[in-house]
Design a protein around this motif. Sequence first.
Motif, PDB file in Angstrom:
ATOM      1  N   GLY A 277      24.031  26.540 -24.896  1.00 31.87           N
ATOM      2  CA  GLY A 277      22.589  26.647 -24.638  1.00 31.87           C
ATOM      3  C   GLY A 277      21.786  25.639 -25.441  1.00 31.87           C
ATOM      4  N   LEU A 278      22.106  25.503 -26.718  1.00 37.19           N
ATOM      5  CA  LEU A 278      21.383  24.565 -27.580  1.00 37.19           C
ATOM      6  C   LEU A 278      21.624  23.121 -27.140  1.00 37.19           C
ATOM      7  CD1 LEU A 278      19.558  24.614 -30.097  1.00 37.19           C
ATOM      8  CD2 LEU A 278      21.611  24.275 -31.480  1.00 37.19           C
ATOM      9  N   ALA A 279      22.880  22.804 -26.814  1.00 31.60           N
ATOM     10  CA  ALA A 279      23.189  21.451 -26.354  1.00 31.60           C
ATOM     11  C   ALA A 279      22.502  21.149 -25.027  1.00 31.60           C
ATOM     12  CB  ALA A 279      24.701  21.287 -26.211  1.00 31.60           C
ATOM     13  N   SER A 280      22.425  22.138 -24.151  1.00 26.15           N
ATOM     14  CA  SER A 280      21.753  21.935 -22.872  1.00 26.15           C
ATOM     15  C   SER A 280      20.267  21.689 -23.066  1.00 26.15           C
ATOM     16  CB  SER A 280      21.966  23.145 -21.966  1.00 26.15           C
ATOM     17  OG  SER A 280      23.343  23.326 -21.686  1.00 26.15           O
ATOM     18  N   ALA A 281      19.640  22.407 -23.998  1.00 28.64           N
ATOM     19  CA  ALA A 281      18.219  22.193 -24.256  1.00 28.64           C
ATOM     20  C   ALA A 281      17.969  20.793 -24.803  1.00 28.64           C
ATOM     21  CB  ALA A 281      17.708  23.247 -25.239  1.00 28.64           C
ATOM     22  N   ALA A 282      18.807  20.350 -25.722  1.00 32.58           N
ATOM     23  CA  ALA A 282      18.653  18.989 -26.251  1.00 32.58           C
ATOM     24  C   ALA A 282      18.879  17.949 -25.153  1.00 32.58           C
ATOM     25  CB  ALA A 282      19.623  18.765 -27.407  1.00 32.58           C
ATOM     26  N   GLY A 283      19.859  18.191 -24.286  1.00 33.06           N
ATOM     27  CA  GLY A 283      20.109  17.267 -23.185  1.00 33.06           C
ATOM     28  C   GLY A 283      18.952  17.194 -22.212  1.00 33.06           C
ATOM     29  N   VAL A 284      18.333  18.328 -21.940  1.00 30.60           N
ATOM     30  CA  VAL A 284      17.168  18.331 -21.046  1.00 30.60           C
ATOM     31  C   VAL A 284      16.024  17.522 -21.650  1.00 30.60           C
ATOM     32  CG1 VAL A 284      15.377  19.807 -20.052  1.00 30.60           C
ATOM     33  CG2 VAL A 284      17.770  20.487 -19.904  1.00 30.60           C
ATOM     34  N   LEU A 285      15.827  17.635 -22.952  1.00 27.43           N
ATOM     35  CA  LEU A 285      14.768  16.848 -23.599  1.00 27.43           C
ATOM     36  C   LEU A 285      15.060  15.349 -23.511  1.00 27.43           C
ATOM     37  CD1 LEU A 285      14.020  18.989 -26.798  1.00 27.43           C
ATOM     38  CD2 LEU A 285      12.698  18.842 -24.685  1.00 27.43           C
ATOM     39  N   VAL A 286      16.330  14.966 -23.655  1.00 24.96           N
ATOM     40  CA  VAL A 286      16.693  13.554 -23.509  1.00 24.96           C
ATOM     41  C   VAL A 286      16.387  13.070 -22.093  1.00 24.96           C
ATOM     42  CG1 VAL A 286      18.596  11.903 -23.531  1.00 24.96           C
ATOM     43  CG2 VAL A 286      18.449  13.646 -25.304  1.00 24.96           C
ATOM     44  N   VAL A 287      16.739  13.883 -21.100  1.00 27.01           N
ATOM     45  CA  VAL A 287      16.491  13.501 -19.706  1.00 27.01           C
ATOM     46  C   VAL A 287      14.998  13.393 -19.437  1.00 27.01           C
ATOM     47  CG1 VAL A 287      16.724  14.267 -17.314  1.00 27.01           C
ATOM     48  CG2 VAL A 287      18.657  14.459 -18.871  1.00 27.01           C
ATOM     49  N   LEU A 288      14.208  14.337 -19.942  1.00 25.94           N
ATOM     50  CA  LEU A 288      12.760  14.286 -19.718  1.00 25.94           C
ATOM     51  C   LEU A 288      12.151  13.043 -20.367  1.00 25.94           C
ATOM     52  CD1 LEU A 288      11.748  18.039 -20.211  1.00 25.94           C
ATOM     53  CD2 LEU A 288      12.031  16.767 -18.076  1.00 25.94           C
ATOM     54  N   GLY A 289      12.606  12.719 -21.572  1.00 28.34           N
ATOM     55  CA  GLY A 289      12.115  11.507 -22.209  1.00 28.34           C
ATOM     56  C   GLY A 289      12.489  10.259 -21.422  1.00 28.34           C
ATOM     57  N   SER A 290      13.707  10.234 -20.880  1.00 29.46           N
ATOM     58  CA  SER A 290      14.130   9.090 -20.073  1.00 29.46           C
ATOM     59  C   SER A 290      13.317   8.994 -18.788  1.00 29.46           C
ATOM     60  CB  SER A 290      15.622   9.211 -19.734  1.00 29.46           C
ATOM     61  OG  SER A 290      16.405   9.287 -20.908  1.00 29.46           O
ATOM     62  N   ILE A 291      12.980  10.144 -18.192  1.00 24.97           N
ATOM     63  CA  ILE A 291      12.177  10.131 -16.963  1.00 24.97           C
ATOM     64  C   ILE A 291      10.787   9.575 -17.238  1.00 24.97           C
ATOM     65  CG2 ILE A 291      11.035  11.625 -15.286  1.00 24.97           C
ATOM     66  CD1 ILE A 291      13.518  13.385 -15.321  1.00 24.97           C
ATOM     67  N   VAL A 292      10.203   9.954 -18.374  1.00 29.00           N
ATOM     68  CA  VAL A 292       8.879   9.431 -18.718  1.00 29.00           C
ATOM     69  C   VAL A 292       8.925   7.911 -18.862  1.00 29.00           C
ATOM     70  CG1 VAL A 292       7.104   9.403 -20.503  1.00 29.00           C
ATOM     71  CG2 VAL A 292       8.112  11.572 -19.787  1.00 29.00           C
ATOM     72  N   ILE A 293       9.925   7.409 -19.578  1.00 32.33           N
ATOM     73  CA  ILE A 293      10.046   5.960 -19.753  1.00 32.33           C
ATOM     74  C   ILE A 293      10.326   5.285 -18.414  1.00 32.33           C
ATOM     75  CG2 ILE A 293      11.318   4.133 -20.928  1.00 32.33           C
ATOM     76  CD1 ILE A 293      11.942   6.127 -23.145  1.00 32.33           C
ATOM     77  N   ALA A 294      11.184   5.900 -17.587  1.00 31.16           N
ATOM     78  CA  ALA A 294      11.522   5.311 -16.290  1.00 31.16           C
ATOM     79  C   ALA A 294      10.304   5.246 -15.380  1.00 31.16           C
ATOM     80  CB  ALA A 294      12.635   6.115 -15.628  1.00 31.16           C
ATOM     81  N   THR A 295       9.401   6.217 -15.482  1.00 26.64           N
ATOM     82  CA  THR A 295       8.187   6.194 -14.665  1.00 26.64           C
ATOM     83  C   THR A 295       7.345   4.967 -14.985  1.00 26.64           C
ATOM     84  OG1 THR A 295       8.182   8.618 -14.586  1.00 26.64           O
ATOM     85  CG2 THR A 295       6.129   7.483 -14.032  1.00 26.64           C
ATOM     86  N   PHE A 296       7.176   4.678 -16.272  1.00 21.56           N
ATOM     87  CA  PHE A 296       6.439   3.471 -16.647  1.00 21.56           C
ATOM     88  C   PHE A 296       7.180   2.218 -16.181  1.00 21.56           C
ATOM     89  CE2 PHE A 296       4.663   6.489 -19.747  1.00 21.56           C
ATOM     90  CZ  PHE A 296       3.310   6.235 -19.573  1.00 21.56           C
ATOM     91  N   ALA A 297       8.504   2.219 -16.269  1.00 19.77           N
ATOM     92  CA  ALA A 297       9.278   1.059 -15.828  1.00 19.77           C
ATOM     93  C   ALA A 297       9.098   0.814 -14.337  1.00 19.77           C
ATOM     94  CB  ALA A 297      10.760   1.259 -16.158  1.00 19.77           C
ATOM     95  N   LEU A 298       9.109   1.881 -13.538  1.00 13.79           N
ATOM     96  CA  LEU A 298       8.916   1.720 -12.099  1.00 13.79           C
ATOM     97  C   LEU A 298       7.525   1.194 -11.776  1.00 13.79           C
ATOM     98  CD1 LEU A 298      10.679   4.942 -10.767  1.00 13.79           C
ATOM     99  CD2 LEU A 298      11.468   2.591 -10.570  1.00 13.79           C
ATOM    100  N   ARG A 299       6.527   1.614 -12.532  1.00 13.00           N
ATOM    101  CA  ARG A 299       5.182   1.082 -12.310  1.00 13.00           C
ATOM    102  C   ARG A 299       5.115  -0.409 -12.618  1.00 13.00           C
ATOM    103  NH1 ARG A 299       1.134   5.768 -14.805  1.00 13.00           N
ATOM    104  NH2 ARG A 299       1.632   7.387 -13.245  1.00 13.00           N
ATOM    105  N   VAL A 300       5.787  -0.818 -13.684  1.00 13.30           N
ATOM    106  CA  VAL A 300       5.801  -2.245 -14.020  1.00 13.30           C
ATOM    107  C   VAL A 300       6.518  -3.033 -12.933  1.00 13.30           C
ATOM    108  CG1 VAL A 300       6.645  -3.945 -15.672  1.00 13.30           C
ATOM    109  CG2 VAL A 300       5.634  -1.828 -16.497  1.00 13.30           C
ATOM    110  N   VAL A 301       7.652  -2.513 -12.444  1.00  6.15           N
ATOM    111  CA  VAL A 301       8.383  -3.200 -11.376  1.00  6.15           C
ATOM    112  C   VAL A 301       7.522  -3.298 -10.120  1.00  6.15           C
ATOM    113  CG1 VAL A 301      10.384  -3.054  -9.855  1.00  6.15           C
ATOM    114  CG2 VAL A 301      10.637  -2.555 -12.278  1.00  6.15           C
ATOM    115  N   SER A 302       6.816  -2.213  -9.771  1.00  4.98           N
ATOM    116  CA  SER A 302       5.960  -2.241  -8.593  1.00  4.98           C
ATOM    117  C   SER A 302       4.842  -3.267  -8.739  1.00  4.98           C
ATOM    118  CB  SER A 302       5.361  -0.849  -8.350  1.00  4.98           C
ATOM    119  OG  SER A 302       6.374   0.104  -8.140  1.00  4.98           O
TER     120      SER A 302
END
Length: 312
Positions: A277-302
Amino acid sequence: MTATTTAPVATTPVRAPGAPHARLRAWATRAPLLPALVFMIVVTQLPFVATLVISFFDWNALYPDARRFTGLDNYRQVLTDADLRHSVGTTILLTATVVLVSLVLGLVLALLLDRRFPGRGVVRTLLIAPFLVVPVAAALLWKHVLYNPEYGLLNGLLSYVGGPQPDWISSTPLLAVEAALIWQWTPFMMLIVLAGLQSRDPQQLEAARVDGASGRQIFVHLTLPHLRRYLELGALLGSIYIVQNFDAVFTITSGGLGTANLPYTVYQSFYQAHENGLASAAGVLVVLGSIVIATFALRVVSSLFREEVSRA
């Protein structure tokens, strides 16, 4: 005279004769992509949903019958636990250092490779090579070939000039990991910046030279503003990958000496402490942080694509 009246004729909408065939053609075009879409959903989305569900449970793999729903407790523990907070800080520091240094070095190398000189193709290929090395192999290369205090290349060079013989990993562990990552990611930044340099308008540069602008003025007022979005793209894409980096930390330091980042902490919680459970919560936070960064990256590419289309 007799007045004749005509009754209104009911009109029915006329469909384009090729409309059903057009829809069939559209579905026939998309059909080959459906297996790939289903495969992607099964391989990526379903495991993430399962990870999200597990993150709300107190679930230790050694005691599977004692699992219970705890809501957001795992997330609170990730954000408040001292070791986990330290791993978050290490992740931020590692990512920021590697991205900024590799971006600056990539800019310098791209400016050099943008000039014509004999053997430029060979030099460009050699500079790209570190990015093509498998991450684990690159980390092993730095750990044993360069950092080893007994037979490493760095200490060999220092002994040749009579210098000290430091244990690089023990004395500067985080710097050792950062140097390996910078070596591997500088070519990636160089390629992005070089693409930006080669997309400049040569007529604009020639006009600036005719007007008497110096090389420094051209770089500051023309080249650097033009490269801004390419630098942003390199920083965002580099951040996405380095935030999730596991290979260098695991291979060089095994997460010790204060180098454990968040992905390594997820591994440690899951495979060593068996806290699913603890590892899954930490993994979800990593994924959410990556999604936030990826959103900005997609805007720059667009925005880059829109600029290229408007320029064409």
